[in-house]
Design a protein around this motif. Structure first.
Motif, PDB file in Angstrom:
ATOM      1  N   ARG A  57     -77.393 -39.078  37.678  1.00 40.75           N
ATOM      2  CA  ARG A  57     -77.170 -38.933  36.363  1.00 40.75           C
ATOM      3  C   ARG A  57     -75.653 -38.601  36.280  1.00 40.75           C
ATOM      4  N   VAL A  58     -75.209 -37.721  37.000  1.00 41.99           N
ATOM      5  CA  VAL A  58     -73.816 -37.414  37.024  1.00 41.99           C
ATOM      6  C   VAL A  58     -72.981 -38.906  37.177  1.00 41.99           C
ATOM      7  N   TRP A  59     -73.277 -39.561  38.075  1.00 42.31           N
ATOM      8  CA  TRP A  59     -72.640 -40.728  38.616  1.00 42.31           C
ATOM      9  C   TRP A  59     -72.530 -41.707  37.160  1.00 42.31           C
ATOM     10  N   ALA A  60     -73.955 -41.856  36.776  1.00 43.70           N
ATOM     11  CA  ALA A  60     -74.078 -42.825  35.576  1.00 43.70           C
ATOM     12  C   ALA A  60     -73.338 -42.513  34.348  1.00 43.70           C
ATOM     13  N   GLU A  61     -73.257 -41.242  34.058  1.00 39.26           N
ATOM     14  CA  GLU A  61     -72.283 -40.813  32.913  1.00 39.26           C
ATOM     15  C   GLU A  61     -71.106 -40.804  33.003  1.00 39.26           C
ATOM     16  N   THR A  62     -70.493 -40.560  34.366  1.00 44.85           N
ATOM     17  CA  THR A  62     -69.090 -40.692  34.663  1.00 44.85           C
ATOM     18  C   THR A  62     -68.735 -42.040  34.715  1.00 44.85           C
ATOM     19  N   ARG A  63     -69.264 -43.007  35.290  1.00 45.71           N
ATOM     20  CA  ARG A  63     -69.086 -44.497  35.644  1.00 45.71           C
ATOM     21  C   ARG A  63     -68.710 -44.966  33.990  1.00 45.71           C
ATOM     22  N   LYS A  64     -69.727 -44.697  33.147  1.00 50.26           N
ATOM     23  CA  LYS A  64     -69.598 -45.109  31.719  1.00 50.26           C
ATOM     24  C   LYS A  64     -68.040 -44.626  31.035  1.00 50.26           C
ATOM     25  N   ALA A  65     -67.997 -43.137  31.269  1.00 49.89           N
ATOM     26  CA  ALA A  65     -66.772 -42.751  30.830  1.00 49.89           C
ATOM     27  C   ALA A  65     -65.669 -43.133  31.181  1.00 49.89           C
ATOM     28  N   LEU A  66     -65.625 -43.711  32.702  1.00 51.70           N
ATOM     29  CA  LEU A  66     -64.322 -44.287  33.066  1.00 51.70           C
ATOM     30  C   LEU A  66     -64.074 -45.626  32.384  1.00 51.70           C
ATOM     31  N   GLY A  67     -65.000 -46.212  31.894  1.00 52.76           N
ATOM     32  CA  GLY A  67     -64.948 -47.504  30.988  1.00 52.76           C
ATOM     33  C   GLY A  67     -64.649 -47.189  29.710  1.00 52.76           C
ATOM     34  N   GLU A  68     -64.423 -46.031  29.265  1.00 50.69           N
ATOM     35  CA  GLU A  68     -64.114 -45.868  27.847  1.00 50.69           C
ATOM     36  C   GLU A  68     -62.541 -45.864  27.469  1.00 50.69           C
ATOM     37  N   PRO A  69     -62.192 -45.992  26.149  1.00 50.22           N
ATOM     38  CA  PRO A  69     -60.757 -46.219  25.802  1.00 50.22           C
ATOM     39  C   PRO A  69     -59.984 -45.192  26.184  1.00 50.22           C
TER      40      PRO A  69
ATOM     41  N   LEU B 197     -72.522 -34.134  29.877  1.00 49.55           N
ATOM     42  CA  LEU B 197     -71.602 -35.050  30.153  1.00 49.55           C
ATOM     43  C   LEU B 197     -71.630 -36.232  29.387  1.00 49.55           C
ATOM     44  N   ARG B 198     -72.834 -36.397  28.207  1.00 50.86           N
ATOM     45  CA  ARG B 198     -72.701 -37.256  27.165  1.00 50.86           C
ATOM     46  C   ARG B 198     -71.602 -37.002  26.302  1.00 50.86           C
ATOM     47  N   VAL B 199     -71.620 -35.786  25.752  1.00 47.00           N
ATOM     48  CA  VAL B 199     -70.775 -35.116  24.932  1.00 47.00           C
ATOM     49  C   VAL B 199     -69.114 -35.714  25.346  1.00 47.00           C
ATOM     50  N   ALA B 200     -69.043 -35.316  26.665  1.00 48.38           N
ATOM     51  CA  ALA B 200     -67.732 -35.739  27.108  1.00 48.38           C
ATOM     52  C   ALA B 200     -67.544 -37.081  27.238  1.00 48.38           C
ATOM     53  N   ARG B 201     -68.457 -37.933  27.656  1.00 51.59           N
ATOM     54  CA  ARG B 201     -68.511 -39.420  27.453  1.00 51.59           C
ATOM     55  C   ARG B 201     -68.009 -39.922  26.038  1.00 51.59           C
ATOM     56  N   PHE B 202     -68.918 -39.345  25.184  1.00 57.26           N
ATOM     57  CA  PHE B 202     -68.644 -39.832  23.687  1.00 57.26           C
ATOM     58  C   PHE B 202     -67.062 -39.334  23.180  1.00 57.26           C
ATOM     59  N   ALA B 203     -66.792 -38.307  23.782  1.00 59.52           N
ATOM     60  CA  ALA B 203     -65.234 -37.694  23.592  1.00 59.52           C
ATOM     61  C   ALA B 203     -64.188 -38.946  24.096  1.00 59.52           C
ATOM     62  N   ALA B 204     -64.507 -39.401  25.216  1.00 59.50           N
ATOM     63  CA  ALA B 204     -63.831 -40.380  25.754  1.00 59.50           C
ATOM     64  C   ALA B 204     -63.749 -41.884  25.063  1.00 59.50           C
ATOM     65  N   ARG B 205     -64.980 -42.130  24.390  1.00 62.85           N
ATOM     66  CA  ARG B 205     -65.149 -43.292  23.605  1.00 62.85           C
ATOM     67  C   ARG B 205     -64.450 -43.032  22.168  1.00 62.85           C
ATOM     68  N   PHE B 206     -64.618 -41.959  21.658  1.00 58.82           N
ATOM     69  CA  PHE B 206     -64.182 -41.865  20.124  1.00 58.82           C
ATOM     70  C   PHE B 206     -62.944 -41.087  19.832  1.00 58.82           C
ATOM     71  N   ALA B 207     -62.327 -40.377  21.004  1.00 57.43           N
ATOM     72  CA  ALA B 207     -61.148 -39.741  20.659  1.00 57.43           C
ATOM     73  C   ALA B 207     -60.142 -40.543  20.174  1.00 57.43           C
ATOM     74  N   PRO B 208     -60.000 -41.993  20.461  1.00 57.10           N
ATOM     75  CA  PRO B 208     -58.895 -42.665  19.642  1.00 57.10           C
ATOM     76  C   PRO B 208     -59.123 -42.823  18.102  1.00 57.10           C
ATOM     77  N   LEU B 209     -60.435 -42.545  17.758  1.00 55.02           N
ATOM     78  CA  LEU B 209     -60.612 -42.363  16.438  1.00 55.02           C
ATOM     79  C   LEU B 209     -60.274 -41.077  15.916  1.00 55.02           C
ATOM     80  N   GLY B 210     -60.006 -39.945  16.676  1.00 55.54           N
ATOM     81  CA  GLY B 210     -59.716 -38.876  16.146  1.00 55.54           C
ATOM     82  C   GLY B 210     -60.953 -37.789  16.034  1.00 55.54           C
ATOM     83  N   PHE B 211     -62.023 -38.291  17.020  1.00 54.93           N
ATOM     84  CA  PHE B 211     -63.138 -37.179  17.153  1.00 54.93           C
ATOM     85  C   PHE B 211     -62.866 -36.141  18.050  1.00 54.93           C
ATOM     86  N   THR B 212     -63.440 -34.993  17.596  1.00 54.32           N
ATOM     87  CA  THR B 212     -63.268 -33.843  18.449  1.00 54.32           C
ATOM     88  C   THR B 212     -64.600 -33.027  18.612  1.00 54.32           C
TER      89      THR B 212
END
Length: 411
Positions: A176-188, A136-151
């Protein structure tokens, strides 16, 4: 005793992003050493302390060893013999495994700096597979950093698939699933969260109601992107643009179309009644993940009523008042803002329609203001009482909305 800045603070400094949290690791110390300096202990599972002056977190360097399934299946060792490199080794991604000393010198044993430069999310070590939260964390970081070109690195994605196949993800606790999902939904770029989870197979395990949308066709004249799953990704990103960082709007967008996965095959690509079909899977998802009450309630309202928002100009004034009542918007006006942001995201989350106007929002806000201006005091002065006041107010509010509609063209 040596103290280092670690994790996200170092990563974000290197990326030129604002640093929000300053986390530190302390090497060569025991708990009593920090207590003697006035640090306040806060860690339950391992020694973490708050600085007496800044309130920032300082954790003793530690190692961890897998002892069982899930997030809690670890034992920790934290003592003066644990090295900085050992502490960094237990971290999830190389970009989060960089330390900086007081002079600004970096310790980067796992080449996180080069991965930042290459825009790659890569695991630190094979121990990555021991903690399912990392998927979940990797997926969340992808949501945060995808606009910068991260894969995500291919080898990291392979490990994540292995974790799903081995059943590790099945042992994630709902909180834990909800905590990470909630953060991801607030990412760019929340769409990246879905794509990463789907690519490794975790979306079908954690969010089967959402995974079921992929491959379900929609009418091309309304949805040029065709696929309902692709539409959802576009809606999530539109929501992130309209309401940056707002996970409540994000969650409403996330769950607004679950009913499309339940449309009978012989009715496709039309989805008549999907707004009502979506309520049951939405409730199942929110119950399973222990989603907060307001998130669950507003998501259900968006699911059920988003088509009414889209056709707002075609609704009778009395129906608009009923919609405002369903939202409880006259008592809680911020609900209307959340609702409209999610509905506008739905309208813009279509191929080629990303920048469409949404005049329905302006009309419904004006209708709300007109209805809210009608107060009970005027009817009390007329001698009305009890239910008669409510009926008179509803009539007056309906007339006020009718006047707004006359002066508020749909374009």
């Amino acid at each position: 005793m040596h103290i280092y800045l670690v994790g996200g603070a170092v990563r974000d400094k290197l990326l030129g992003r604002p640093v929000v949290d300053h986390d530190h690791v302390v090497v060569g110390a025991l708990p009593e050493d920090l207590l003697a300096l006035g640090y306040q202990p806060v860690g339950k599972d391992f020694p973490v302390f708050l600085h007496p002056g800044t309130g920032e977190e300082y954790a003793l360097a530690r190692t961890e060893r897998k002892t069982g399934r899930g997030y809690h299946g670890f034992v920790f060792q934290a003592d003066a013999s644990v090295t900085l490199e050992q502490d960094l080794a237990r971290r999830d991604l190389t970009i989060n495994a960089i330390a900086e000393d007081a002079q600004g010198v970096l310790t980067d044993p796992y080449h996180g700096v080069s991965d930042i430069e290459a825009r790659v999310l890569r695991h630190v070590s094979p121990a990555f597979v021991e903690d399912p939260v990392r998927v979940l964390r990797v997926a969340r970081f992808a949501a945060r950093f995808a606009p910068l070109g991260f894969t995500v690195a291919d080898e990291t994605m392979a490990l994540m698939r292995q974790m799903v196949d081995d059943g590790e993800v099945d042992h994630l606790v709902p909180e834990r699933v909800w905590a990470e999902t909630r953060k991801a939904l607030g990412e760019p770029q929340p769409s990246a969260f879905l794509r990463v989870l789907r690519e490794c197979g975790a979306l079908a395990v954690l969010f089967p109601e959402v995974d079921a949308l992929y491959g379900v066709p929609q009418r091309a004249e309304f949805h040029p992107e065709i696929d309902s799953g692709v539409h959802l990704e576009m809606v999530l990103d539109a929501a992130a643009r309209l309401a940056p960082g707002d996970d409540l709007v994000g969650f409403c967008a996330f769950t607004h179309d679950l009913g499309k996965a339940l449309t009978p095959a012989d009715e496709l690509p039309r989805h008549v009644g999907h707004e009502h079909r979506g309520v049951a899977p939405l409730r199942a998802l929110t119950l399973r993940l222990k989603v907060p009450t307001e998130h669950a309630a507003l998501a259900e309202l968006v699911c059920r009523e988003h088509l009414n928002a889209h056709r707002a100009f075609d609704l009778k004034p009395a129906t608009v008042l009923k919609l405002l009542g369903a939202l409880d918007a006259l008592r809680r006006p911020t609900r209307l803002d959340t609702f409209l942001a999610a509905c506008e995201a739905d309208k813009r989350g279509r191929l080629g329609h990303e920048h469409d106007a949404y005049p329905q929002a302006g009309y419904l806000r004006a209708a709300h203001a007109a209805a809210a201006a009608v107060e009970a005091s005027a009817f009390v002065e007329q001698g009305l009482a009890g239910p008669a006041i409510g009926a008179a107010m509803a009539t007056a509010r309906t007339k006020a909305i009718a006047a707004v509609k006359t002066n508020h063209p749909p374009s």
